[in-house]
Design a protein around this motif. Structure first.
Motif, PDB file in Angstrom:
ATOM      1  N   GLY A   1       0.812  -1.210   0.000  1.00 15.49           N
ATOM      2  CA  GLY A   1       0.000   0.000   0.000  1.00 15.49           C
ATOM      3  C   GLY A   1       0.843   1.256   0.000  1.00 15.49           C
ATOM      4  N   LEU A   2       2.090   1.153  -0.498  1.00 20.34           N
ATOM      5  CA  LEU A   2       3.029   2.278  -0.455  1.00 20.34           C
ATOM      6  C   LEU A   2       3.581   2.595  -1.844  1.00 20.34           C
ATOM      7  CD1 LEU A   2       4.999   1.322   2.785  1.00 20.34           C
ATOM      8  CD2 LEU A   2       3.259   3.108   2.544  1.00 20.34           C
ATOM      9  N   ALA A   3       2.787   2.367  -2.872  1.00 21.72           N
ATOM     10  CA  ALA A   3       3.184   2.711  -4.238  1.00 21.72           C
ATOM     11  C   ALA A   3       2.620   4.094  -4.566  1.00 21.72           C
ATOM     12  CB  ALA A   3       2.674   1.659  -5.213  1.00 21.72           C
ATOM     13  N   PHE A   4       3.328   5.125  -4.127  1.00 16.60           N
ATOM     14  CA  PHE A   4       2.812   6.484  -4.248  1.00 16.60           C
ATOM     15  C   PHE A   4       3.691   7.403  -5.096  1.00 16.60           C
ATOM     16  CE2 PHE A   4       5.073   5.902  -0.178  1.00 16.60           C
ATOM     17  CZ  PHE A   4       6.183   6.689  -0.397  1.00 16.60           C
ATOM     18  N   GLU A   5       4.787   6.876  -5.633  1.00 19.28           N
ATOM     19  CA  GLU A   5       5.698   7.732  -6.385  1.00 19.28           C
ATOM     20  C   GLU A   5       5.052   8.352  -7.610  1.00 19.28           C
ATOM     21  OE1 GLU A   5       6.372   4.757  -5.241  1.00 19.28           O
ATOM     22  OE2 GLU A   5       8.453   4.525  -4.596  1.00 19.28           O
ATOM     23  N   ASP A   6       4.141   7.613  -8.276  1.00 15.67           N
ATOM     24  CA  ASP A   6       3.498   8.158  -9.472  1.00 15.67           C
ATOM     25  C   ASP A   6       2.640   9.372  -9.149  1.00 15.67           C
ATOM     26  OD1 ASP A   6       1.778   6.551  -8.017  1.00 15.67           O
ATOM     27  OD2 ASP A   6       0.645   5.891  -9.772  1.00 15.67           O
ATOM     28  N   SER A   7       1.987   9.363  -7.996  1.00 13.83           N
ATOM     29  CA  SER A   7       1.154  10.515  -7.594  1.00 13.83           C
ATOM     30  C   SER A   7       2.026  11.746  -7.363  1.00 13.83           C
ATOM     31  CB  SER A   7       0.369  10.177  -6.326  1.00 13.83           C
ATOM     32  OG  SER A   7      -0.498   9.090  -6.540  1.00 13.83           O
ATOM     33  N   ILE A   8       3.163  11.547  -6.705  1.00 17.51           N
ATOM     34  CA  ILE A   8       4.085  12.668  -6.478  1.00 17.51           C
ATOM     35  C   ILE A   8       4.624  13.174  -7.802  1.00 17.51           C
ATOM     36  CG2 ILE A   8       6.274  13.344  -5.415  1.00 17.51           C
ATOM     37  CD1 ILE A   8       5.789  11.250  -3.270  1.00 17.51           C
ATOM     38  N   ASN A   9       4.995  12.244  -8.673  1.00 16.92           N
ATOM     39  CA  ASN A   9       5.545  12.581  -9.982  1.00 16.92           C
ATOM     40  C   ASN A   9       4.575  13.445 -10.794  1.00 16.92           C
ATOM     41  OD1 ASN A   9       5.853  10.886 -13.065  1.00 16.92           O
ATOM     42  ND2 ASN A   9       7.426  12.268 -12.295  1.00 16.92           N
ATOM     43  N   HIS A  10       3.317  13.075 -10.840  1.00 17.81           N
ATOM     44  CA  HIS A  10       2.324  13.817 -11.607  1.00 17.81           C
ATOM     45  C   HIS A  10       2.001  15.166 -10.958  1.00 17.81           C
ATOM     46  CE1 HIS A  10       0.806  11.137 -14.875  1.00 17.81           C
ATOM     47  NE2 HIS A  10       1.509  10.260 -14.173  1.00 17.81           N
ATOM     48  N   ALA A  11       1.939  15.195  -9.639  1.00 16.40           N
ATOM     49  CA  ALA A  11       1.628  16.446  -8.957  1.00 16.40           C
ATOM     50  C   ALA A  11       2.714  17.494  -9.205  1.00 16.40           C
ATOM     51  CB  ALA A  11       1.465  16.201  -7.463  1.00 16.40           C
ATOM     52  N   VAL A  12       3.978  17.075  -9.120  1.00 21.22           N
ATOM     53  CA  VAL A  12       5.086  18.001  -9.331  1.00 21.22           C
ATOM     54  C   VAL A  12       5.176  18.411 -10.796  1.00 21.22           C
ATOM     55  CG1 VAL A  12       7.606  18.195  -9.296  1.00 21.22           C
ATOM     56  CG2 VAL A  12       6.411  17.190  -7.352  1.00 21.22           C
ATOM     57  N   ASP A  13       4.930  17.484 -11.700  1.00 24.10           N
ATOM     58  CA  ASP A  13       5.022  17.788 -13.123  1.00 24.10           C
ATOM     59  C   ASP A  13       4.003  18.853 -13.546  1.00 24.10           C
ATOM     60  OD1 ASP A  13       6.253  16.912 -15.777  1.00 24.10           O
ATOM     61  OD2 ASP A  13       4.112  16.741 -16.213  1.00 24.10           O
ATOM     62  N   GLY A  14       2.963  19.011 -12.767  1.00 21.49           N
ATOM     63  CA  GLY A  14       1.950  20.012 -13.093  1.00 21.49           C
ATOM     64  C   GLY A  14       2.374  21.433 -12.784  1.00 21.49           C
ATOM     65  N   VAL A  15       3.501  21.602 -12.088  1.00 19.34           N
ATOM     66  CA  VAL A  15       4.009  22.938 -11.749  1.00 19.34           C
ATOM     67  C   VAL A  15       5.360  23.084 -12.442  1.00 19.34           C
ATOM     68  CG1 VAL A  15       4.570  24.549  -9.888  1.00 19.34           C
ATOM     69  CG2 VAL A  15       2.855  22.751  -9.511  1.00 19.34           C
ATOM     70  N   HIS A  16       5.371  23.797 -13.561  1.00 13.39           N
ATOM     71  CA  HIS A  16       6.542  23.822 -14.437  1.00 13.39           C
ATOM     72  C   HIS A  16       7.803  24.297 -13.728  1.00 13.39           C
ATOM     73  CE1 HIS A  16       9.256  25.538 -17.540  1.00 13.39           C
ATOM     74  NE2 HIS A  16       8.926  24.424 -18.179  1.00 13.39           N
ATOM     75  N   TRP A  17       7.743  25.448 -13.058  1.00 20.24           N
ATOM     76  CA  TRP A  17       8.946  25.994 -12.419  1.00 20.24           C
ATOM     77  C   TRP A  17       9.478  25.060 -11.340  1.00 20.24           C
ATOM     78  CZ3 TRP A  17       9.162  26.731  -7.215  1.00 20.24           C
ATOM     79  CH2 TRP A  17       7.951  26.816  -6.525  1.00 20.24           C
TER      80      TRP A  17
END
Length: 249
Positions: free
Chosen positions: A52-68
């Protein structure tokens, strides 16, 4: 051999250069078994999902949404790993020469342990996995200076993700600063640096959190080896090396 002694600048520069050359040579000469590396990545991702600790994709997508933010993290990943480590070495050399050799030994053993991991367990980073939702933030945003893209990708082993030496080296820097720095602000930054690094390696899809754990284990082995050699914590050694009296004629 075990007595703290003042480092010599020419020897330290030569040692760092030779060590990094050997490290790069061994790391990049490991056969790049793409199929095995990708299979290992699938195994780790599936294992993390079971926990229940596969969360890297959520972090990856959240950060990718903020370009700077994602561009800043890409440059963070490709530069601070070297800049901060060298800065800590210089600081130790100038302010803590009696502890320099022991703390250096810790990082050397840590890195050697990582080489064994790269050889025995080739692992693709999340950004190279097939049939996943991970975003390669360097490719998407065209960040320079990363070994994951461009000409550097052809000379760097792309399947050396386990253990994460971004984690191992940053934690070494952080612990050293927290243990030896006097200024409270420096200690705070030292404590935050490895935490920020672990977040960045996941946000940019360069590592799983399990790779970070692997880096921590290698660092623990490095500290244990230095403790066994010197008989005490590297941070308990004298700040200044003892000056040996010259024998009378």
């Amino acid at each position: 051999m075990r007595a703290p002694r003042a480092p010599r600048v020419w020897f330290e520069i030569l040692l760092i250069a030779v060590s990094y050359y050997v490290y790069s040579l061994i790391r990049n000469s490991v056969p790049e078994h793409e199929d095995k590396a990708l299979a290992h990545a699938d195994d780790i991702w599936a294992f993390q999902a079971k926990l229940g600790l596969a969360f890297e994709d959520s972090i990856n997508h959240a950060v990718d949404g903020v370009h700077w933010l994602v561009v800043s993290m890409n440059y963070y990943y490709s530069t601070l790993h070297y800049v901060i480590t060298i800065a800590v070495f210089v600081w130790l050399y100038r302010k803590h020469p009696g502890r320099y050799g022991a703390v250096r030994l810790t990082l050397a053993v840590t890195t050697f342990a990582a080489l064994i991991g790269y050889y025995l367990y080739p692992l693709a980073p999340p950004r190279l996995m097939t049939d996943t939702v991970f975003i390669d933030t360097v490719q998407v945003h065209g960040t320079w200076g990363s070994t994951s893209s461009g000409n550097l990708a052809n000379v760097s082993n792309q399947y050396a993700a386990m253990p994460s030496m971004h984690t191992g080296w940053s934690l070494w820097c952080g612990i050293t600063i927290v243990m030896l720095a006097k200024a409270p602000w420096a200690r705070i930054l030292g404590a935050l640096y490895p935490m920020a690094t672990i977040f960045v390696i996941m946000a940019t899809a360069n590592h799983f959190w399990m790779d970070a754990v692997g880096g921590m284990i290698c660092l623990a082995f490095g500290y244990a080896a230095a403790y066994a050699w010197y008989g005490k914590s590297v941070y308990q050694l004298p700040q200044q090396p003892a000056v040996l009296a010259k024998a009378p004629a």
